[in-house]
Design an enzyme around this catalytic site. Structure first.
Site, mmCIF file in Angstrom:
data_model
loop_
_atom_site.group_PDB
_atom_site.id
_atom_site.type_symbol
_atom_site.label_atom_id
_atom_site.label_comp_id
_atom_site.label_asym_id
_atom_site.label_seq_id
_atom_site.Cartn_x
_atom_site.Cartn_y
_atom_site.Cartn_z
ATOM 1 N N HIS A 1 0.700 -1.174 -0.063
ATOM 2 C CA HIS A 1 0.025 -0.012 -0.006
ATOM 3 C C HIS A 1 1.022 1.229 0.010
ATOM 4 C CE1 HIS A 1 -2.753 2.875 1.645
ATOM 5 N NE2 HIS A 1 -3.806 2.415 0.971
ATOM 6 N N ASP B 1 -7.863 -4.461 -0.851
ATOM 7 C CA ASP B 1 -8.253 -5.363 -2.170
ATOM 8 C C ASP B 1 -7.870 -6.657 -2.076
ATOM 9 O OD1 ASP B 1 -8.887 -2.755 -3.527
ATOM 10 O OD2 ASP B 1 -6.793 -2.432 -3.523
#
Length: 458
Positions: free
Chosen positions: A335, A394
Site C-alpha cells: 500500500h 483489495d
C-alpha cells in the site's frame, strides 16, 4: 454484434499510428531528470511519503509512530473524524446493526448520530432513493457500456440536466446534491449492470425497486439478484465492505481529484464524475478485480494449494513477470501508506472466514491466508523495498465479492457506492474552506527553438 461503422470508429489507422510514433519521439522525458530537478513524482518523495498538499478533519491514515524521536513503522490505523475504524465496526456489529449509514453521517457531519438522528438520516436517504421519471428507460437503457464505471459517470453527468440548481455551489445545495447521489449510486450502478447484462449477454432484465426499510447493503443485494434474496451474513459483510471503503484520507487519487476539481468552482456532478474516472483506474479502485483474476490463474496453475513451496514458486514467477499478466506484481499486496498492516484488511479478514464457511469455500480462504503470509517474505527477498509490505483491503474484497456472486463488472462500482460518502465530505470541506484553485507546478525541460516558416520546414 459490433457493426462495421463501430469498428471504423475504434480503428487505429496507419496515419494515427504514425502520429503516435511522432508524439512518442518528442515527448519522452528521461527519468533521471526527475531526480535532478527534485520533482516528487506522483506527489511522493523518494521514500514514498506523500507530499503535504492540504489539511482535513475527515479522516486520518497512520502507518508510523515516533519512538525516541524517530519515525518508525507501526500497525496501520484508520480514523473517521477522529474515531478509530476498529471501534466503529465493533460498535455496530456488537449491536447487530448496519453501519454504512451511520458512517456516512459521521463523515459528513463530524459526529456520531443519536438513535433518532440516525433514523431521520436513513429516512432522508430513503426518500432520495428515486430516480427522475423515465431516467432508467431514457438514460441507463440507452447505449449500455461494458464498463459500469463509465455508465455510472454518464448517469451522474446526466443528472445535472434534471437539477434546476445544478450550478449552485452554496453549501446547503451541495449538501442536497451529495445526499441524493449517495442515495442513488446503488441504483445507478446496479441498473447499469442489468442493462448491460440484458443487451450484451442476453440475460433477463430485472429492475427491482429499492425497499425503504432496507439498509444500503441490503438494497444492493435486493435490486441485483433476480429473486431479491440474500442471507443476513451476506448483507452484513457487504455493509462492512462499504464502511471500510467509505473514506481513506484526502490524499488518495480520487479524493484528491475531488478537492482539485471542487477548487475550480465547478458543479457537484462534474466533480463526482471526475472522481469516478479516477477510481476506475486499475491502480486505484480496479485493483480488487486483478486480485480475483490472479487467484483464478493461481488455482489453475498450483496443483497443491497447501504446498508452501509450490505456492511460493508461483509468487516468485509473478514477480519475475513469468505468470498471470506478466506485470511483475502480486496484486493485493502493499500500500502507498501502510507498511506493517492495513487495518481495513485486518477487520475484513475476520468476516471473510465466516462467509467462506457459509459458502463452503474454506479451501480458497486457506489459500488466500497462505499467500498473505508468504508474499511479504518473498517480496522482501526479491525486491528492494523502502518499507514493509502487507495485504491491503483489495486482497480480500474481491474474494468477498466473488463469494457474494457479484459480477466482476460491479466490483469497482461497489467501491464507488461506498466512496461517494467520503468524496461528498471532502467536496463540502473544500467549499467551506474555499481557497485558491489547486494548481501544482510543472517544470519545463524542453529546449527553446526558433519558429521555422512553413515552406522552410523539412
Amino acid at each position: 454484434m459490433v457493426s462495421s461503422t463501430e469498428n471504423r470508429f475504434s480503428e487505429i489507422t496507419p496515419e494515427v499510428q504514425a502520429l503516435t510514433d511522432l508524439c512518442l519521439k518528442n515527448s519522452y522525458i528521461p527519468p533521471e531528470l526527475y531526480v535532478q530537478y527534485k520533482v516528487n513524482r506522483g506527489l511522493r518523495d523518494l521514500n514514498g511519503n506523500g507530499v503535504l498538499t492540504g489539511l482535513t478533519e475527515i479522516s486520518e491514515v497512520k502507518s508510523t509512530k515516533i519512538v525516541d524521536g524517530e519515525k518508525v513503522p507501526c500497525e496501520g490505523k484508520l480514523y473517521y473524524r477522529g474515531v478509530d475504524i476498529d471501534d466503529i465496526v465493533a460498535g455496530f456489529i456488537k449491536e447487530k446493526r448496519f453501519g454504512f449509514e451511520e458512517t456516512t453521517y459521521l463523515l459528513l457531519f463530524g459526529q456520531l448520530p443519536s438513535r433518532q438522528e440516525l433514523q431521520n438520516f436513513r429516512t432522508l436517504l430513503s426518500n432520495y432513493r428515486t430516480l427522475p421519471t423515465s431516467f432508467v428507460r431514457d438514460i441507463i437503457m440507452k447505449a449500455p457500456s461494458s464498463d459500469m464505471m463509465n455508465t455510472l459517470a454518464r448517469s451522474v453527468l446526466t443528472l445535472y440536466s434534471y437539477d434546476t440548481k445544478a450550478n449552485d455551489t452554496s453549501i446547503p445545495n451541495v449538501m442536497r446534491q451529495c445526499l441524493q447521489l449517495i442515495a442513488l449510486f446503488p441504483l445507478l450502478s446496479v441498473y447499469g449492470y442489468q442493462a448491460y447484462s440484458h443487451y450484451h449477454d442476453g440475460n433477463s432484465l430485472y429492475i427491482h425497486i429499492p425497499q425503504p426499510d432496507l439498509s444500503v447493503a441490503e438494497n444492493i443485494l435486493y435490486i441485483l439478484r433476480p429473486d431479491s434474496s440474500y442471507t443476513e451474513l451476506e448483507a452484513r459483510i457487504l455493509d462492512v465492505a462499504l464502511v471500510l471503503h467509505a473514506e481513506h484520507g484526502g490524499g488518495n487519487n480520487s479524493t484528491f481529484t475531488t478537492h482539485v476539481v471542487s477548487s475550480s468552482g465547478t458543479d457537484t456532478y462534474s466533480t463526482i464524475a471526475a472522481a469516478i474516472g479516477s477510481l476506475k483506474g486499475p491502480k486505484h479502485g480496479g485493483a480488487n478485480i486483478k486480485v480475483v483474476q490472479m487467484f483464478d490463474d493461481m488455482k489453475k496453475t498450483v496443483k497443491d494449494w497447501h504446498d508452501e513451496e509450490e505456492v511460493g514458486n508461483y509468487l516468485r514467477a509473478l514477480l519475475h513477470k513469468e505468470a498471470f499478466d506478466k506485470a511483475g506484481l502480486i496484486y493485493g499486496m502493499g500500500h502507498a501508506v501502510y507498511s506493517l498492516s492495513d487495518p481495513r484488511a485486518n477487520i475484513f479478514k475476520k468476516f471473510v472466514k465466516s462467509l467462506s464457511e457459509e459458502k463452503g469455500l474454506t479451501e480458497e480462504f486457506a489459500l488466500y491466508s497462505l499467500v498473505e503470509r508468504l508474499a511479504p517474505q518473498i517480496i522482501a527477498e526479491e525486491r528492494k523495498i523502502y518499507k514493509g509490505v502487507s495485504a491491503n483491503i483489495d486482497f480480500y474484497s474481491g474474494f468477498v465479492y466473488s463469494m457474494l456472486n457479484l459480477p466482476l463488472e460491479l466490483y469497482t462500482p461497489i467501491f464507488a457506492i461506498a466512496r461517494i460518502s467520503g468524496w461528498s465530505a471532502h467536496r463540502i470541506e473544500e467549499l467551506i474552506n474555499a481557497g485558491k484553485i489547486i494548481r501544482p507546478a510543472y517544470r519545463n525541460v524542453a529546449e527553446h527553438k526558433p519558429y521555422v516558416k512553413l515552406d522552410d520546414r523539412i
